[in-house]
Motif scaffolding. Structure first.
Motif, PDB file in Angstrom:
ATOM      1  N   ASP A   1       0.892  -1.171   0.048  1.00  0.00           N
ATOM      2  CA  ASP A   1       0.027  -0.014  -0.063  1.00  0.00           C
ATOM      3  C   ASP A   1       0.845   1.354   0.029  1.00  0.00           C
ATOM      4  N   GLY A   2       0.318   2.305   0.216  1.00  0.00           N
ATOM      5  CA  GLY A   2       0.880   3.719  -0.043  1.00  0.00           C
ATOM      6  C   GLY A   2       1.927   3.734  -1.100  1.00  0.00           C
ATOM      7  N   TRP A   3       3.135   4.334  -0.996  1.00  0.00           N
ATOM      8  CA  TRP A   3       4.107   4.554  -1.953  1.00  0.00           C
ATOM      9  C   TRP A   3       4.840   3.738  -2.341  1.00  0.00           C
ATOM     10  N   VAL A   4       4.895   2.300  -1.685  1.00  0.00           N
ATOM     11  CA  VAL A   4       5.123   1.059  -2.363  1.00  0.00           C
ATOM     12  C   VAL A   4       4.289   0.600  -3.278  1.00  0.00           C
ATOM     13  N   ARG A   5       2.945   0.701  -2.995  1.00  0.00           N
ATOM     14  CA  ARG A   5       2.075   0.243  -4.134  1.00  0.00           C
ATOM     15  C   ARG A   5       2.049   1.012  -5.466  1.00  0.00           C
ATOM     16  N   ARG A   6       2.084   2.347  -5.228  1.00  0.00           N
ATOM     17  CA  ARG A   6       2.222   3.423  -6.470  1.00  0.00           C
ATOM     18  C   ARG A   6       3.656   3.024  -7.258  1.00  0.00           C
ATOM     19  N   PHE A   7       4.796   2.571  -6.448  1.00  0.00           N
ATOM     20  CA  PHE A   7       6.060   2.423  -7.077  1.00  0.00           C
ATOM     21  C   PHE A   7       5.997   0.983  -7.781  1.00  0.00           C
ATOM     22  N   VAL A   8       5.023  -0.035  -7.458  1.00  0.00           N
ATOM     23  CA  VAL A   8       4.915  -1.137  -8.135  1.00  0.00           C
ATOM     24  C   VAL A   8       4.300  -1.011  -9.367  1.00  0.00           C
ATOM     25  N   TRP A   9       3.153  -0.168  -9.246  1.00  0.00           N
ATOM     26  CA  TRP A   9       2.437   0.141 -10.500  1.00  0.00           C
ATOM     27  C   TRP A   9       3.328   0.773 -11.444  1.00  0.00           C
ATOM     28  N   PHE A  10       4.257   1.748 -10.943  1.00  0.00           N
ATOM     29  CA  PHE A  10       5.088   2.306 -11.915  1.00  0.00           C
ATOM     30  C   PHE A  10       5.940   1.375 -12.604  1.00  0.00           C
ATOM     31  N   VAL A  11       6.425   0.456 -11.808  1.00  0.00           N
ATOM     32  CA  VAL A  11       7.503  -0.322 -12.454  1.00  0.00           C
ATOM     33  C   VAL A  11       6.718  -1.568 -13.369  1.00  0.00           C
ATOM     34  N   LEU A  12       5.498  -1.896 -13.126  1.00  0.00           N
ATOM     35  CA  LEU A  12       4.586  -2.704 -13.816  1.00  0.00           C
ATOM     36  C   LEU A  12       4.410  -2.014 -15.189  1.00  0.00           C
ATOM     37  N   LEU A  13       4.060  -0.719 -15.247  1.00  0.00           N
ATOM     38  CA  LEU A  13       3.629  -0.379 -16.447  1.00  0.00           C
ATOM     39  C   LEU A  13       4.898   0.185 -17.252  1.00  0.00           C
ATOM     40  N   SER A  14       5.814   0.702 -16.827  1.00  0.00           N
ATOM     41  CA  SER A  14       6.911   1.296 -17.454  1.00  0.00           C
ATOM     42  C   SER A  14       7.637  -0.036 -18.288  1.00  0.00           C
ATOM     43  N   THR A  15       7.706  -1.103 -17.400  1.00  0.00           N
ATOM     44  CA  THR A  15       8.538  -2.084 -17.836  1.00  0.00           C
ATOM     45  C   THR A  15       7.749  -2.829 -18.940  1.00  0.00           C
ATOM     46  N   ASN A  16       6.510  -2.871 -18.876  1.00  0.00           N
ATOM     47  CA  ASN A  16       5.656  -3.661 -20.123  1.00  0.00           C
ATOM     48  C   ASN A  16       5.654  -2.765 -21.144  1.00  0.00           C
ATOM     49  N   ILE A  17       5.813  -1.472 -20.950  1.00  0.00           N
ATOM     50  CA  ILE A  17       5.818  -0.752 -22.226  1.00  0.00           C
ATOM     51  C   ILE A  17       7.414  -0.500 -22.777  1.00  0.00           C
ATOM     52  N   ALA A  18       8.308  -0.640 -21.989  1.00  0.00           N
ATOM     53  CA  ALA A  18       9.564  -0.841 -22.609  1.00  0.00           C
ATOM     54  C   ALA A  18       9.816  -2.167 -23.430  1.00  0.00           C
ATOM     55  N   ILE A  19       9.273  -3.217 -22.789  1.00  0.00           N
ATOM     56  CA  ILE A  19       9.366  -4.628 -23.416  1.00  0.00           C
ATOM     57  C   ILE A  19       8.393  -4.524 -24.599  1.00  0.00           C
ATOM     58  N   ALA A  20       7.292  -3.946 -24.517  1.00  0.00           N
ATOM     59  CA  ALA A  20       6.511  -4.036 -25.586  1.00  0.00           C
ATOM     60  C   ALA A  20       7.076  -3.410 -26.923  1.00  0.00           C
ATOM     61  N   LEU A  21       7.566  -2.089 -26.530  1.00  0.00           N
ATOM     62  CA  LEU A  21       8.449  -1.461 -27.772  1.00  0.00           C
ATOM     63  C   LEU A  21       9.743  -2.151 -28.435  1.00  0.00           C
ATOM     64  N   SER A  22      10.153  -2.857 -27.524  1.00  0.00           N
ATOM     65  CA  SER A  22      11.337  -3.980 -27.733  1.00  0.00           C
ATOM     66  C   SER A  22      10.706  -5.039 -28.906  1.00  0.00           C
ATOM     67  N   GLY A  23       9.452  -5.522 -28.488  1.00  0.00           N
ATOM     68  CA  GLY A  23       9.044  -6.558 -29.525  1.00  0.00           C
ATOM     69  C   GLY A  23       8.457  -5.674 -31.024  1.00  0.00           C
ATOM     70  N   VAL A  24       7.853  -4.485 -30.650  1.00  0.00           N
ATOM     71  CA  VAL A  24       7.869  -3.934 -32.077  1.00  0.00           C
ATOM     72  C   VAL A  24       8.952  -3.729 -32.765  1.00  0.00           C
ATOM     73  N   ILE A  25      10.063  -3.101 -32.156  1.00  0.00           N
ATOM     74  CA  ILE A  25      11.241  -2.944 -32.879  1.00  0.00           C
ATOM     75  C   ILE A  25      11.690  -4.113 -33.578  1.00  0.00           C
ATOM     76  N   GLN A  26      11.632  -5.196 -32.965  1.00  0.00           N
ATOM     77  CA  GLN A  26      11.979  -6.459 -33.272  1.00  0.00           C
ATOM     78  C   GLN A  26      11.207  -6.957 -34.657  1.00  0.00           C
ATOM     79  N   TRP A  27      10.094  -6.901 -34.689  1.00  0.00           N
ATOM     80  CA  TRP A  27       9.217  -7.062 -35.897  1.00  0.00           C
ATOM     81  C   TRP A  27       9.224  -6.026 -36.879  1.00  0.00           C
ATOM     82  N   ALA A  28       9.685  -4.663 -36.597  1.00  0.00           N
ATOM     83  CA  ALA A  28       9.300  -3.639 -37.789  1.00  0.00           C
ATOM     84  C   ALA A  28      10.722  -2.905 -37.780  1.00  0.00           C
TER      85      ALA A  28
END
Length: 304
Positions: free
Chosen positions: A138-165
């Motif tokens: 909860d609190g700032w820890v929960r917010r930090f986990v959300w940040f890690v979850l979203l930013s990591t998935n976005i970074a990895i997703a872009l890596s997948g896009v770059i791999q294909w295109a």
């Protein structure tokens, strides 16, 4: 995830009088397929065993599978598909020098698809652990986990896009002789290295968070809290594996990259997801074997 390295510079065709100066091709070229197959299937088998025990542990205690379990199972499925494709690619010549592969285009395409499934497996395995942490924070820890979850998935997703295109037309990815244009190699390599570094850093950050979440709790002894936090922190090894990929990515994009560098990169990519699956499964397995994680006063650790 890189595919096969670009073909090395071809040997110039010399006049017949100079033919003796052309180095002879090795009639028995090196093939590292055995090394790849042994490594990835050991990792795949290990992750399968721990995931099975995780599910068994939850069923044993009448716990329903939740979103973190479903993401972890999906990650495992992608990992197995990638391993199957990697092994299939070795039957086409993957693991040998490009000049010794008869159907280079098909081999490139299969390895490209295998690498893409590794990207998905990595993203979903990390997502599974992040969802588990969201349930106990909860609190700032929960917010930090959300940040890690979203930013990591976005970074990895872009890596997948770059791999294909990275090339136009798309087929130039595996038919390199086709006319067309591709992104600069330094950009592709640089972004992949960034993703490996960022992903590894976030893995380590998430692995350390249980010490912040669990340690202040007073419902367990010091020994029990050490056991819980240590078992939930094993994801640090996935982070270290991601850091190791940085060197492999650098080596695999060199003009005369050796085939063993590609093998190491694929193995590390497989290991990253396999280690995460194992690390995320161990806390649940530990709880099932010890039977000491009980829902006390809405304790979030009851999710284990």
């Amino acid at each position: 995830m890189a595919t096969l390295p670009s073909p090395a510079n071809g040997t110039a065709v010399l006049p017949s009088s100079s033919a003796s100066s052309v180095p002879a091709r090795d009639p028995h070229p090196a093939n590292y397929a055995w090394f790849l197959n042994i490594s990835i299937w050991i990792l795949a088998t290990s992750s399968t065993a721990f995931l099975t025990l995780r599910i068994w542990g939850k069923r044993r205690r009448d716990r329903k599978l939740w979103w973190d379990d479903h993401f972890l199972i999906s990650s495992w499925v992608c990992l197995i598909i990638s391993c199957i494709l990697q092994s299939f690619a070795t039957t086409l010549g993957f693991g040998m020098d490009n000049r010794d592969i008869k159907d280079l285009a098909t081999t490139r395409l299969v390895s490209l698809i295998a690498g893409f499934f590794l990207i998905i497996a990595a993203a979903w395995s990390k997502t599974s652990f992040a969802i588990t942490l969201l349930r106990i924070s909860d609190g700032w820890v929960r917010r930090f986990v959300w940040f890690v979850l979203l930013s990591t998935n976005i970074a990895i997703a872009l890596s997948g896009v770059i791999q294909w295109a990275p090339c136009w037309p798309l087929q130039k990815q595996w038919h390199m002789e086709l006319p067309g244009v591709c992104l600069r190699l330094w950009f592709i390599n640089g972004y992949n290295i960034f993703v490996a570094a960022y992903s590894g850093l976030m893995d380590i950050a998430l692995a350390l968070l249980p010490w912040k979440i669990v340690w202040p709790m007073v419902i367990w002894s010091r020994r029990e809290k050490l056991g819980i936090t240590f078992s939930m922190s094993l994801g640090v090894f996935a982070g270290l594996t991601s850091f190791a990929k940085i060197l492999a990515l650098y080596l695999v994009t060199k003009p005369n990259a050796e085939p063993e560098f590609v093998m190491v990169l694929m193995i590390l990519g497989t290991a990253e997801s396999a280690i995460t699956i194992i690390a995320v499964s161990i806390p649940v397995l530990r709880s099932s074997l010890k039977g000491n994680i009980r829902p006390v006063a809405r304790s979030s650790l009851a999710v284990l």
